[in-house]
Enzyme design. Structure first.
Site, PDB file in Angstrom:
ATOM      1  N   GLY B  26       0.815  -1.356  -0.011  1.00 26.12           N
ATOM      2  CA  GLY B  26      -0.215   0.191   0.096  1.00 26.12           C
ATOM      3  C   GLY B  26       0.950   1.111  -0.083  1.00 26.12           C
ATOM      4  N   GLU B  27       0.191   2.420   0.009  1.00 26.91           N
ATOM      5  CA  GLU B  27       1.038   3.693  -0.205  1.00 26.91           C
ATOM      6  C   GLU B  27       0.032   4.750   0.573  1.00 26.91           C
ATOM      7  OE1 GLU B  27       3.946   5.853  -2.504  1.00 26.91           O
ATOM      8  OE2 GLU B  27       3.155   4.316  -3.311  1.00 26.91           O
ATOM      9  N   GLY B  28       0.876   5.346   1.941  1.00 23.65           N
ATOM     10  CA  GLY B  28       0.240   6.189   2.624  1.00 23.65           C
ATOM     11  C   GLY B  28       0.508   7.591   2.178  1.00 23.65           C
ATOM     12  N   VAL B  33       3.902   1.073   2.376  1.00 26.22           N
ATOM     13  CA  VAL B  33       3.630   0.111   3.296  1.00 26.22           C
ATOM     14  C   VAL B  33       4.249  -1.337   2.849  1.00 26.22           C
ATOM     15  CG1 VAL B  33       1.925  -1.046   4.971  1.00 26.22           C
ATOM     16  CG2 VAL B  33       1.571   1.370   4.075  1.00 26.22           C
ATOM     17  N   LYS B  48       5.423   0.252   7.805  1.00 31.63           N
ATOM     18  CA  LYS B  48       5.108   1.632   7.492  1.00 31.63           C
ATOM     19  C   LYS B  48       6.219   2.484   7.167  1.00 31.63           C
ATOM     20  CE  LYS B  48       1.242   4.846   7.894  1.00 31.63           C
ATOM     21  NZ  LYS B  48       0.079   4.770   8.850  1.00 31.63           N
ATOM     22  N   ASP B 150     -10.438   9.864  11.441  1.00 28.96           N
ATOM     23  CA  ASP B 150     -10.362   9.522   9.869  1.00 28.96           C
ATOM     24  C   ASP B 150     -10.768   8.317   9.587  1.00 28.96           C
ATOM     25  OD1 ASP B 150      -9.783   9.974   7.344  1.00 28.96           O
ATOM     26  OD2 ASP B 150      -7.704   9.335   7.280  1.00 28.96           O
TER      27      ASP B 150
END
Lengths: 336, 317
Positions: B26-28, B33, B48, B150
Site C-alpha cells: 500500500g501507499e500512505g 507500506v 510503514k 479519519d
C-alpha cells in the site's frame, strides 16, 4: 478527557525518589567511564538518530593530558546545569509566546531525556531546543526548525539532528499531562462546588493565576517526575489559596472525597500535598550559585559540555545535596 | 517483539538489518507500506515507511501523533498493534522511519469490494460482528481520550481467517481535552465526514467518529458508500436529501455554524429506503449514529449495548 489513569505517563514516567537517584547515578556514571576511556564525553548525533561516542584516546600521553584538563561533573552539578536550561526553556517559550501547554510539554520531555542521559553526553542547549520543537509538533502548534533556530541565533540543523534521539529516549511516549490543565479543571469544579457568585468567580480567577505561578515553580523541580499532575495542581491551588483565602480548602477536599470512590484517604492526600510543598521548597532554596551566575551573565546559551565548564563548576560551589535530599525525603507517591 | 528500549548504550538494529521486505502492499500519505519478515523470528509484519525531511522538518507530526497515540492504545485487540519503530536509509541515503505493525491481510474496503464484485451480500451476522468490533475499538479509543478523525473502510484492517477487525491509521487522531479545542476543519475523507465538520464547526468531539461508524455500517449492508459526495457542498446535499435539511428545531445552533447557508429544503426519508436489507434493530442503531445534533448521537459504549447486538456471541470478540 484524555485519560491520565490509563496513560503511559502514569504507567512509565512517575518514579519513586530512589528510582530517580538510580537513573541519575547511572547516567552520570556512564559518562564518567566514557570520559575515563576517551577523554571526552559529548556524543555525535547523526540526522537519523544514530549515535557515536568519542574515539578512545590513542596514547597514554594524550589520555593523561586530556584528563588533567577535564574533570567529570557530579550529579549535583549536572542538576544545576539542567535547572539553568529549564529556566532558559521557559524563557524561549515566553519569547515565542507559545501557549503554556507547549512549555510544560517541552519541560517534561527535557526532564525525561536527562533521565536516560548525562548532560556530559548531550548538549543541553541543543536538547532544550529540540524538546521545544517536538512539543510544538505534538501539541499542534507547529513552528519550523528554522524559525526556532533563527529566533535564538542557532543552526536549525542541530535541532533536526537531535530530533530522533529525543523521541527514542522518550520511547515515543509523547502524550504528557501537565498540571496547568488540572488547575483549570479544579477551578471549574470549585465554581460549581461553592456555587460561586460574580465576586467569588473573580477571586477564583485570581486563585487560578497564582496557582499557575506555583506550577511554574514546580515545573523547575523533579516534582513532575514524582507526582501525578492532579496532585501537583491541588498543591499549587492550596498554596495559592493560603495566600488569597478565597475558599475553605479542606471542605473542598472533603467534597472531592465524598464524590469520588477513592481508594485513598483525605489524610493520605494531605500528606502527598505536604510532600510536594516540601519538595518544591527544598529544591528552590538550593538553587546553586552557578545557576544564578549563568542567569545573570550576558552570554545566553553559552554553556555546553566544554572543558571550561569544569573550571566554572569546580569553583566554590555549594552542592545541592541533591542525592541525599532525594534519598531522605519521605515522599508519599500516589499513582492516581 | 515489543517496542524496544532505546535508552543509552543499547545497540539497535536498523530496519534493513532487522527485516526482509517481501512486497509493497500500500501507499500512505508519507510513504509506502510493505509486508516484511522479521529476520530474527520469521514473523510477518507490516512496515510503514515514513520519509523524513519532506520540507526539512524532520518527523511528520502525523507520524508522531500516530506513534504516541498507538503507544497508549496498542493494548486493545481492536486497535492495530505497533510493535516497534526503526530507522533506516532509502536508496538516496535519506533517513526514513519504519513503523513496525502486526500484519493484517486485508482491510474493510477490499473486503466490501470482494462482495460487490461477486454480487453477494455480506452475511448479516458478519456485519454484526464487524460492527461490534468497530464500536468496541472506538469505545476504547474514546475512553482513552482519543478521537480518530479519519475512520473509513480503508483504515479498518482485517484478518480474513478470523474475521478480526482492527482500527488503524491514527495519523489524524488526537488526544482531546476539556474544553475541546478548535480543531482543523480539513480532516476526514469526505464520504464519512460528519455534518458539523462539513459546516465548519471548530469545536467537536467523539460524535464525529460515530457518524463515520454509521456511514460504514450502511456501506457494509449495501456495499455502496451511503453519502458519496465529491465536494463539501455535494456531500452536505447528499446527507440533507436522505436525512432532511436540518434546522434549529432538530439541531439547535446549526444556523450559527461558520459555513451554514440557505440550503434547498428536503424532508427526511426513511433510512430503510437507503439501506434496504437492514433489520429494524439495525435501522434503529443506524439512526442513532446519524443523529444531526452531535450531543444526541449515540456513544460507542452505548452502541455496544444496543439490542441489535443481543444475538451476537461476544465471547471471542
Amino acid at each position: 478527557m484524555a485519560d491520565f489513569q490509563t496513560s503511559t505517563h502514569r504507567a512509565k514516567w512517575i518514579f519513586s525518589p530512589q528510582q530517580l537517584v538510580e537513573k541519575y547515578r547511572a547516567a552520570n556514571q556512564r559518562a564518567k567511564q566514557i570520559l575515563e576511556k576517551c577523554g571526552a564525553t559529548l556524543m555525535e548525533v547523526d540526522v537519523d538518530g544514530s549515535l557515536s561516542y568519542p574515539e578512545p584516546q590513542m596514547t597514554a600521553k594524550d589520555s593523561a593530558e586530556k584528563h588533567s584538563r577535564t574533570k567529570p561533573l557530579t550529579i549535583e552539578e549536572e542538576q544545576c546545569i539542567k535547572v539553568f536550561y529549564e529556566n532558559k526553556l521557559q524563557e524561549v517559550c515566553n519569547n515565542f509566546r507559545f501557549p503554556h501547554k507547549i512549555q510544560a510539554t517541552a519541560l517534561i520531555y527535557f526532564k525525561r531525556f536527562y533521565l536516560q542521559w548525562s548532560v556530559m553526553e548531550h548538549q543541553p542547549k541543543h536538547i532544550m531546543l529540540t524538546c521545544i520543537y517536538a512539543a510544538c509538533k505534538i501539541e499542534e502548534n507547529h513552528v519550523s526548525a528554522e524559525e526556532l533556530g533563527k529566533g535564538i541565533s542557532q543552526d536549525h540543523q542541530m535541532i533536526l539532528n537531535n530530533e530522533m534521539i529525543v523521541y527514542q529516549s522518550l520511547e515515543f511516549d509523547l502524550i504528557v499531562y501537565a498540571p496547568y490543565r488540572s488547575v483549570e479543571g479544579f477551578i471549574n469544579d470549585m465554581e460549581e462546588f461553592f456555587n460561586a457568585g460574580d465576586n467569588q468567580l473573580e477571586m477564583l480567577k485570581t486563585l487560578q493565576e497564582t496557582a499557575r505561578f506555583e506550577v511554574d515553580k514546580m515545573m523547575l523541580t523533579d516534582a513532575p517526575l514524582l507526582f501525578p499532575p492532579g496532585q501537583l495542581a491541588l498543591a499549587a491551588l492550596r498554596n495559592s489559596n493560603a495566600f488569597h483565602r478565597v475558599i475553605d480548602f479542606d471542605s473542598y477536599l472533603r467534597g472531592i472525597f465524598s464524590r469520588e470512590n477513592s481508594m485513598h484517604t483525605m489524610s493520605e492526600l494531605s500528606e502527598s500535598l505536604d510532600a510536594i510543598d516540601s519538595w518544591v521548597i527544598v529544591s528552590h532554596s538550593n538553587v546553586c550559585p552557578l545557576t544564578e551566575q549563568m542567569c545573570n551573565s550576558k552570554s545566553t546559551f553559552c554553556i555546553g559540555w566544554e572543558p571550561w565548564v569544569t573550571s566554572v563548576l569546580h569553583g566554590p560551589l555549594c552542592g545541592l545535596d541533591f542525592v541525599c535530599r532525594l534519598e531522605n525525603t519521605k515522599v508519599l507517591l500516589r499513582r492516581n | 517483539m515489543e517496542m524496544e528500549k532505546t535508552g543509552a548504550g543499547v545497540a539497535v538494529l536498523s530496519a534493513k538489518e532487522a527485516f526482509e521486505k517481501l512486497e509493497k502492499v500500500g501507499e500512505g500519505t508519507y510513504g509506502k507500506v510493505y509486508r516484511a519478515r522479521e529476520k530474527a523470528t520469521g514473523k510477518i509484519v507490516a512496515l510503514k515507511k515514513t520519509r523524513l525531511h519532506e520540507d526539512q522538518e524532520g518527523v511528520p507530526p502525523t507520524t508522531l501523533r500516530e506513534v504516541s497515540i498507538l503507544r497508549m492504545l496498542s493494548r486493545d485487540p481492536h486497535v492495530v498493534r505497533l510493535m516497534d519503530v526503526k530507522q533506516g536509509q532509502n536508496k538516496e541515503g535519506k533517513t526514513v522511519l519504519y513503523l513496525v505493525f502486526e500484519y493484517m491481510d486485508t482491510d474493510l474496503k477490499k473486503f466490501i469490494r470482494s462482495f460487490r464484485q461477486t454480487g453477494q451480500s455480506i452475511p448479516p451476522q458478519t456485519i454484526k460482528s464487524l460492527m461490534y468490533q468497530l464500536c468496541k475499538g472506538i469505545a476504547f479509543c474514546h475512553g482513552h481520550g482519543i478521537l480518530h478523525r479519519d475512520l473509513k473502510p480503508h483504515n479498518l484492517l482485517m484478518d480474513r481467517k478470523t474475521m478480526m477487525l482492527k482500527i488503524a491509521d491514527l495519523g489524524l487522531a488526537r488526544a482531546f481535552t476539556v474544553p475541546i479545542k478548535k480543531y482543523t476543519h480539513e480532516i476526514l475523507t469526505l464520504w464519512y465526514r460528519a455534518p458539523e465538520v462539513l459546516l465548519g464547526a471548530t469545536h467537536y468531539s467523539m460524535a464525529v467518529d460515530i457518524w463515520s461508524v454509521g456511514c460504514i455500517f450502511a456501506e457494509l449492508v449495501t456495499k455502496q458508500a451511503l453519502f458519496a459526495g465529491d465536494s463539501e457542498l455535494q456531500q452536505l446535499l447528499h446527507i440533507f436529501r436522505l436525512l432532511g435539511t436540518p434546522n434549529e428545531e432538530v439541531w439547535p445552533g446549526v444556523s450559527k455554524l461558520k459555513d451554514w447557508h440557505e440550503y434547498p429544503q428536503w424532508n427526511p426519508k426513511s433510512l430503510s429506503t437507503a439501506v434496504p436489507g437492514l433489520d429494524e434493530l439495525g435501522l434503529d442503531l443506524l439512526s442513532q449514529m446519524l443523529e444531526y445534533e452531535p450531543s444526541k448521537r449515540i456513544s460507542a459504549k452505548k452502541a455496544m449495548e444496543h439490542a441489535y447486538f443481543n444475538d451476537l456471541d461476544k465471547g471471542h470478540l
